[in-house]
Write an enzyme that holds these catalytic residues in place. Structure first.
Site, PDB file in Angstrom:
ATOM      1  N   LYS B  12       0.840  -1.207   0.000  1.00 31.00           N
ATOM      2  CA  LYS B  12       0.000   0.000   0.000  1.00 31.00           C
ATOM      3  C   LYS B  12       0.874   1.255   0.000  1.00 31.00           C
ATOM      4  O   LYS B  12       0.566   2.236  -0.657  1.00 31.00           O
ATOM      5  CB  LYS B  12      -0.895   0.036   1.251  1.00 31.00           C
ATOM      6  CG  LYS B  12      -2.209  -0.707   1.129  1.00 31.00           C
ATOM      7  CD  LYS B  12      -3.141  -0.308   2.281  1.00 31.00           C
ATOM      8  CE  LYS B  12      -4.333  -1.223   2.402  1.00 31.00           C
ATOM      9  NZ  LYS B  12      -5.139  -0.941   3.608  1.00 31.00           N
ATOM     10  N   GLU B  33      -9.302   1.990  16.469  1.00 30.48           N
ATOM     11  CA  GLU B  33     -10.188   2.786  15.617  1.00 30.48           C
ATOM     12  C   GLU B  33     -11.519   3.014  16.316  1.00 30.48           C
ATOM     13  O   GLU B  33     -11.966   2.172  17.082  1.00 30.48           O
ATOM     14  CB  GLU B  33     -10.385   2.064  14.284  1.00 30.48           C
ATOM     15  CG  GLU B  33      -9.066   1.963  13.534  1.00 30.48           C
ATOM     16  CD  GLU B  33      -9.186   1.267  12.194  1.00 30.48           C
ATOM     17  OE1 GLU B  33     -10.085   0.431  12.027  1.00 30.48           O
ATOM     18  OE2 GLU B  33      -8.367   1.576  11.317  1.00 30.48           O
ATOM     19  N   ASP B  65      -8.662   4.534   5.522  1.00 31.44           N
ATOM     20  CA  ASP B  65      -9.660   3.556   5.953  1.00 31.44           C
ATOM     21  C   ASP B  65     -10.508   3.212   4.736  1.00 31.44           C
ATOM     22  O   ASP B  65     -10.890   4.105   3.976  1.00 31.44           O
ATOM     23  CB  ASP B  65     -10.537   4.122   7.079  1.00 31.44           C
ATOM     24  CG  ASP B  65     -11.287   3.005   7.781  1.00 31.44           C
ATOM     25  OD1 ASP B  65     -10.635   2.057   8.256  1.00 31.44           O
ATOM     26  OD2 ASP B  65     -12.528   3.077   7.854  1.00 31.44           O
ATOM     27  N   SER B  66     -10.761   1.931   4.554  1.00 31.60           N
ATOM     28  CA  SER B  66     -11.514   1.555   3.358  1.00 31.60           C
ATOM     29  C   SER B  66     -12.404   0.364   3.632  1.00 31.60           C
ATOM     30  O   SER B  66     -12.233  -0.336   4.628  1.00 31.60           O
ATOM     31  CB  SER B  66     -10.550   1.255   2.207  1.00 31.60           C
ATOM     32  OG  SER B  66      -9.613   0.282   2.603  1.00 31.60           O
ATOM     33  N   PHE B 140      -6.495  -8.566  -1.671  1.00 36.08           N
ATOM     34  CA  PHE B 140      -6.637  -8.976  -0.272  1.00 36.08           C
ATOM     35  C   PHE B 140      -8.029  -8.587   0.201  1.00 36.08           C
ATOM     36  O   PHE B 140      -8.792  -7.925  -0.530  1.00 36.08           O
ATOM     37  CB  PHE B 140      -5.551  -8.323   0.592  1.00 36.08           C
ATOM     38  CG  PHE B 140      -5.560  -6.825   0.547  1.00 36.08           C
ATOM     39  CD1 PHE B 140      -6.205  -6.094   1.539  1.00 36.08           C
ATOM     40  CD2 PHE B 140      -4.945  -6.139  -0.492  1.00 36.08           C
ATOM     41  CE1 PHE B 140      -6.230  -4.707   1.481  1.00 36.08           C
ATOM     42  CE2 PHE B 140      -4.963  -4.745  -0.547  1.00 36.08           C
ATOM     43  CZ  PHE B 140      -5.613  -4.037   0.442  1.00 36.08           C
ATOM     44  N   GLY B 141      -8.352  -8.982   1.431  1.00 37.06           N
ATOM     45  CA  GLY B 141      -9.621  -8.583   2.033  1.00 37.06           C
ATOM     46  C   GLY B 141     -10.823  -9.009   1.200  1.00 37.06           C
ATOM     47  O   GLY B 141     -10.957 -10.176   0.832  1.00 37.06           O
ATOM     48  N   LYS B 162      -6.475  -3.388 -11.361  1.00 38.76           N
ATOM     49  CA  LYS B 162      -7.287  -2.826 -10.273  1.00 38.76           C
ATOM     50  C   LYS B 162      -6.788  -1.429  -9.906  1.00 38.76           C
ATOM     51  O   LYS B 162      -7.586  -0.528  -9.647  1.00 38.76           O
ATOM     52  CB  LYS B 162      -7.225  -3.745  -9.050  1.00 38.76           C
ATOM     53  CG  LYS B 162      -7.885  -3.152  -7.806  1.00 38.76           C
ATOM     54  CD  LYS B 162      -7.539  -3.936  -6.538  1.00 38.76           C
ATOM     55  CE  LYS B 162      -7.891  -3.116  -5.294  1.00 38.76           C
ATOM     56  NZ  LYS B 162      -7.380  -3.695  -4.048  1.00 38.76           N
ATOM     57  N   ARG B 168      -9.250   3.275  -3.947  1.00 33.08           N
ATOM     58  CA  ARG B 168      -8.032   3.794  -3.314  1.00 33.08           C
ATOM     59  C   ARG B 168      -7.292   4.741  -4.255  1.00 33.08           C
ATOM     60  O   ARG B 168      -6.844   5.825  -3.842  1.00 33.08           O
ATOM     61  CB  ARG B 168      -7.144   2.615  -2.900  1.00 33.08           C
ATOM     62  CG  ARG B 168      -5.914   3.024  -2.089  1.00 33.08           C
ATOM     63  CD  ARG B 168      -5.222   1.815  -1.470  1.00 33.08           C
ATOM     64  NE  ARG B 168      -6.035   1.243  -0.414  1.00 33.08           N
ATOM     65  CZ  ARG B 168      -6.608   0.036  -0.452  1.00 33.08           C
ATOM     66  NH1 ARG B 168      -6.421  -0.746  -1.493  1.00 33.08           N
ATOM     67  NH2 ARG B 168      -7.339  -0.370   0.554  1.00 33.08           N
TER      68      ARG B 168
END
Lengths: 187, 187
Positions: B12, B33, B65-66, B140-141, B162, B168
């Site tokens: 990232k 958070e 934050d996403s 990921f995620g 992507k 992002r």
């Protein structure tokens, strides 16, 4: 002994005072809660933050966090229950279960920050299930969709009987026992 | 100009540095958070807390934050997406949709705490839908379950493509424009 209970809900304060048998003041500092599914973790952070916000008073600071844990959801919504209620509501929670296993538990974590800043946690749990549809007018939050084991009524249909043996009553009773033992040691 | 990007994820950081064209250091202070569905609110709190944890350094502190917002769920899971992933996973999110409307959006909020402590927020959004089942190995995620509008591929099937136009990337491009305008004003 006196203590301050951090809640915006006056009926919660009265109920807590009745169970504990100690004078509880109410305070409502604006404390952001930390992200976690875990009630004890959220309550612990909140107790520390509330004690600090209240200027580290010379008496204990008590906070509460409670919610619903759906067995099939592996911890959800947990300490994030209020965000489910605020977005999809009780009907939405039932829809998201999608006809699957409705086993759930109601959890209340109390965290008491003592006058040294140490935090003590007491957790009350009631097994039960999510109702097939919301029922009942009493109570608040997810009371209309939680059916404790051993009854067919939702919390919202039980009226005052709910307080006899709820997740919250169980947590407060543990705290009462702890306070009595502590008083015994100090006497 | 230099800045610190609060993330545990080195890829990232690299990606962000490439888009911004400024040197980004990575830091990973342990910041709890706050509970909210709102990305900007969570990121703003986190930026303030991170700046404090890093000792108010003489350069900007950037946090991210996403997550995913499911239209039918009125804000859920939002900034709480990681708790859904950690408990029920991508398969569980699809099951909870229960065959209903799968419309969703991917959101990234960047919050930059400047050297005066003021926080600036940049939000990138991509409309799309939740896939009928998880697909793809990249990313990921929740990348395996998000299909951006205009394609049939999930983020996890798109590989490097992507990054061309993700939630992002959109947030980082807004930040880049802001930094360039700021540089222009200072020059």
């Amino acid at each position: 002994m006196r203590a301050v209970f951090v809640t915006t809900n006056e009926s919660k304060r009265r109920e807590a005072q009745r169970i504990l048998g100690v004078e509880l003041e109410r305070a409502a500092p604006d404390i952001p809660e930390v992200q976690s599914l875990d009630f004890a973790e959220v309550a612990t952070h909140k107790a520390r933050a509330a004690r600090k916000a209240l200027g580290s008073p010379p008496y204990p600071v008590l906070v509460e966090d409670s919610g619903l844990v759906v067995g099939a959801w592996n911890g959800l919504p947990g300490a994030l229950t209020k965000w489910f209620l605020g977005s999809v509501g009780n009907e939405g929670i039932i829809e998201m279960l999608c006809g699957g296993d409705r086993g759930a538990r109601a959890v209340c974590a109390l965290a008491l920050a003592d006058t040294h800043g140490a935090v003590h946690v007491f957790e009350g749990v009631i097994q039960g299930e999510v109702a097939a549809e919301p029922r009942g007018e009493e109570g608040f939050g997810w009371d209309p969709i939680f059916v404790p084991q051993g009854t067919r009524l939702t919390y919202a249909e039980m009226g005052e009987d709910k307080h006899e043996d709820s997740h919250r009553a169980r947590a407060f009773r543990q705290l009462r026992v702890w306070l009595e033992e502590k008083d015994g040691q100090e006497a």
